[in-house]
Design an enzyme around this catalytic site. Structure first.
Site, PDB file in Angstrom:
ATOM      1  CE1 TYR A 267      -6.430  -3.773   8.353  1.00  0.00           C
ATOM      2  CE2 TYR A 267      -5.652  -5.999   7.917  1.00  0.00           C
ATOM      3  CZ  TYR A 267      -5.725  -4.658   7.568  1.00  0.00           C
ATOM      4  OH  TYR A 267      -5.091  -4.219   6.439  1.00  0.00           O
TER       5      TYR A 267
ATOM      6  CB  THR B 120     -40.053  25.814 -10.201  1.00  0.00           C
ATOM      7  OG1 THR B 120     -41.151  26.187 -11.035  1.00  0.00           O
ATOM      8  CG2 THR B 120     -40.044  26.686  -8.951  1.00  0.00           C
ATOM      9  CG  HIS B 121     -40.829  22.404 -13.119  1.00  0.00           C
ATOM     10  ND1 HIS B 121     -41.048  21.065 -12.910  1.00  0.00           N
ATOM     11  CD2 HIS B 121     -41.575  23.049 -12.190  1.00  0.00           C
ATOM     12  CE1 HIS B 121     -41.913  20.906 -11.923  1.00  0.00           C
ATOM     13  NE2 HIS B 121     -42.247  22.101 -11.458  1.00  0.00           N
TER      14      HIS B 121
ATOM     15  CB  SER C  22     -12.672  25.969 -29.017  1.00  0.00           C
ATOM     16  OG  SER C  22     -12.582  25.163 -30.177  1.00  0.00           O
TER      17      SER C  22
ATOM     18  CE  LYS D 211     -17.376  26.625 -28.061  1.00  0.00           C
ATOM     19  NZ  LYS D 211     -18.706  26.239 -27.749  1.00  0.00           N
TER      20      LYS D 211
ATOM     21  CG  ASN E  70     -15.743  26.195 -24.591  1.00  0.00           C
ATOM     22  OD1 ASN E  70     -16.732  26.759 -25.041  1.00  0.00           O
ATOM     23  ND2 ASN E  70     -14.901  25.508 -25.342  1.00  0.00           N
TER      24      ASN E  70
ATOM     25  CD  GLU F  96     -18.178  22.291 -19.934  1.00  0.00           C
ATOM     26  OE1 GLU F  96     -18.528  21.378 -20.684  1.00  0.00           O
ATOM     27  OE2 GLU F  96     -17.365  23.177 -20.270  1.00  0.00           O
TER      28      GLU F  96
ATOM     29  CG  ASN G  81      -4.513  -5.454  12.337  1.00  0.00           C
ATOM     30  OD1 ASN G  81      -3.842  -5.286  11.328  1.00  0.00           O
ATOM     31  ND2 ASN G  81      -4.945  -6.642  12.732  1.00  0.00           N
TER      32      ASN G  81
ATOM     33  CB  SER H 203      -0.927  -0.006   1.222  1.00  0.00           C
ATOM     34  OG  SER H 203      -0.187  -0.264   2.395  1.00  0.00           O
TER      35      SER H 203
ATOM     36  CD  GLN I 116      -3.059  -2.490   1.754  1.00  0.00           C
ATOM     37  OE1 GLN I 116      -2.390  -2.711   2.745  1.00  0.00           O
ATOM     38  NE2 GLN I 116      -2.776  -3.008   0.582  1.00  0.00           N
TER      39      GLN I 116
HETATM   40  N1  ARG Z   1      -1.393  -1.546   4.987  1.00  0.00           N
HETATM   41  C1  ARG Z   1      -2.340  -2.101   5.878  1.00  0.00           C
HETATM   42  C2  ARG Z   1      -3.701  -1.390   5.716  1.00  0.00           C
HETATM   43  O1  ARG Z   1      -3.738  -0.355   5.176  1.00  0.00           O
HETATM   44  C3  ARG Z   1      -1.865  -1.957   7.282  1.00  0.00           C
HETATM   45  C4  ARG Z   1      -2.407  -2.974   8.221  1.00  0.00           C
HETATM   46  C5  ARG Z   1      -1.882  -4.312   7.881  1.00  0.00           C
HETATM   47  N2  ARG Z   1      -2.304  -5.284   8.802  1.00  0.00           N
HETATM   48  C6  ARG Z   1      -2.218  -6.576   8.552  1.00  0.00           C
HETATM   49  N3  ARG Z   1      -2.645  -7.394   9.468  1.00  0.00           N
HETATM   50  N4  ARG Z   1      -1.770  -7.052   7.423  1.00  0.00           N
HETATM   51  O2  ARG Z   1      -4.715  -1.897   6.090  1.00  0.00           O
END
Ligand code: ARG
Length: 466
Positions: free
Chosen positions: A320, A158-159, A280, A286, A288, A293, A113, A26, A325
């Site tokens: 957990y 309205t509408h 544009s 243009k 825009n 948007e 965790n 992660s 993640q």
């Molecule tokens: N990168 C993990 C998360 O975002 C951290 C916790 C990981 N815990 C585990 N038991 N693998 O959730």
């Protein structure tokens, strides 16, 4: 660290399959938790020393070491290592590289965790406060425009059909009402995030005599979570914050849509500053409203983030699960989107130049004062349903003749109902029609001015010098 890299330890002989490692890691996105992860670890280490679980000297080495690791990672002097999976392992491994054994004591009485739950709550709390500031900045931009346009009349719709005249200030302050609710929801989400999960361990707390309140106080949390199983598996605070962001984006998308309509040549009610318009590549003339948007479109992203979150958490067994993640990226995306769109919306609103003449002219066609005729008769004792019917009949006559209601003669009015008298003419003046709507929440001048005062006080904005 000794043994295989990362959190797996000597239980494992070999390394993770490379693609599995990529999917598992992660670090690409959770590196934004670095300041929170370090803050949490510092609070944890100081508590461990206070409880005699590590020495004061170790705690000092850990705290100083963590600050150095944070500085080096932030400055890019140390690269993030995907083999170390996440922000938690990156920080801890680097700390151990730097300070050795003391660093190996940091994870005492803690799990990733409860660590990640803590980091995310700290992140959510800080993000909420940033969003609140940005909301108030946008509200100030609306307020300044509203102040400038108390006297500007425009058709209310309205509408998307012309309905009744209102003040432009009243229309603008409708956005303040939405943003004030958004602010409330974000504040509320921040409150729910404001509890410390540290001490929940992997799922069942710890046997070691740690002090959860000590850590919570050090991190400025309002208290500690109440159930270890819930605390490590709870992402309600993220879902709530993203939900509040999604609702905010709905409001910004309505603003975006109105700006697209209002800046069209068909309406021409307003111009957006050049800093927020695109040209544009083909048509030289243009200008825009791309940014308006995009304000409209970004709601899709944040609503999508919310749907991702609830879908990930739905049906998970307690405590957990690695699924959690997957709650990080949608949270970050919704927060980033909110901050960017709020800043752009603020710039756009401040840049708006209204064509007050066009707004005023638009009131004069489309029978916007038809309701006044009905209300006039009501004040003379005619039941509303009958009065509504008479006014409708008069609109029909006028539209057949290709004229507006104000052009009907008193004879024509009296033919429709004998209670019409000469004073009805003043009822057909749009400015008076607006000011007769003198009730809480209404567009009358005094009400709009009072609302401007109330909002100014709430936002700490000084009234302009007279
Ligand atoms: N990168 C993990 C998360 O975002 C951290 C916790 C990981 N815990 C585990 N038991 N693998 O959730």
């Amino acid at each position: 660290m000794s043994g295989p890299k990362g959190a797996r330890g000597r239980r494992f002989e070999g390394a993770l399959d490379p693609i599995a490692a990529q999917m598992n890691a992660s670090i690409d996105f959770d590196q934004r938790l670095l300041p929170h992860d370090v803050a949490g670890s510092i609070a944890h280490a100081e508590m461990l020393a206070a409880r005699g679980l590590i020495t004061a000297a170790d705690a000092t080495a850990i705290v100083e070491g963590l600050r150095k690791v944070e500085a080096k990672l932030t400055a890019g002097e140390l690269p993030w290592d995907a083999a170390l999976e996440d922000v938690h392992m990156n920080v801890e491994a680097r700390l151990i590289d730097d300070i050795g054994d003391a660093g190996r004591r940091l994870h005492t009485g803690r799990s990733r965790n409860d660590q990640v739950a803590t980091d995310l709550r700290l992140y959510a709390r800080a993000a909420a406060h940033e969003i609140i500031e940005a909301i108030d900045d946008l509200r100030r931009a609306f307020l300044a425009q509203a102040r400038a346009h108390v006297e500007t009349l425009m058709p209310g719709y309205t509408h998307f059909q012309r309905a009744q005249p209102v003040r432009l200030a009243h229309h603008l302050l409708a956005y303040d009402a939405m943003l004030e609710r958004d602010r409330g929801r974000i504040t509320d989400a921040a409150k729910r995030a404001d509890l410390s999960p540290l001490g929940s361990g992997a799922l069942a707390g710890t046997t070691l005599p740690i002090d959860r309140e000590h850590v919570a106080n050090a991190l400025g949390f309002a208290g500690v979570t109440r159930n270890s199983l819930d605390a490590v598996g709870d992402r309600d605070f993220a879902i709530e914050l993203v939900g509040a962001c999604a609702m905010l984006q709905l409001h910004l998308s309505r603003l975006g849509e109105e700006l697209v309509l209002w800046t069209s040549q068909e309406l021409g009610f307003v111009r957006i500053g050049e800093a927020y318009c695109s040209g544009s590549s083909l048509m030289p003339q243009k200008m825009n409203p791309d940014l308006a948007e995009l304000l409209r479109a970004k709601a899709g992203r944040s609503v999508g983030a919310w749907v991702t979150l609830v879908t990930v958490v739905k049906g998970l067994p307690l405590a957990y699960n690695k699924d959690l993640q997957e709650t990080q990226e949608p949270l970050y995306d919704a927060v980033d989107t909110a901050l960017t769109t709020l800043a752009v919306a603020k710039g756009i609103v401040a840049s708006l130049v209204f064509d007050t003449g066009k707004l005023r002219t638009a009131i004069d066609t489309g029978y916007l004062v038809a309701t006044e005729l009905a209300d006039y008769l009501v004040t003379k004792g005619v039941p509303f349903r009958e009065a509504h019917d008479v006014a409708g009949h008069l609109v029909r006559i006028a539209s057949k003749g290709g004229i507006e209601l104000a052009a009907l003669t008193i004879e024509e009015l009296q033919a429709a109902h004998p209670l019409f008298e000469a004073d009805v003419a003043s009822w057909l003046d749009p400015a008076r029609a607006v000011d007769r709507r003198d009730l809480p929440g209404g567009p009358a001048r005094t009400r709009v001015l009072a609302e401007i005062d109330r909002i100014s006080t709430e936002l700490g904005v000084q009234p302009p010098a007279p």
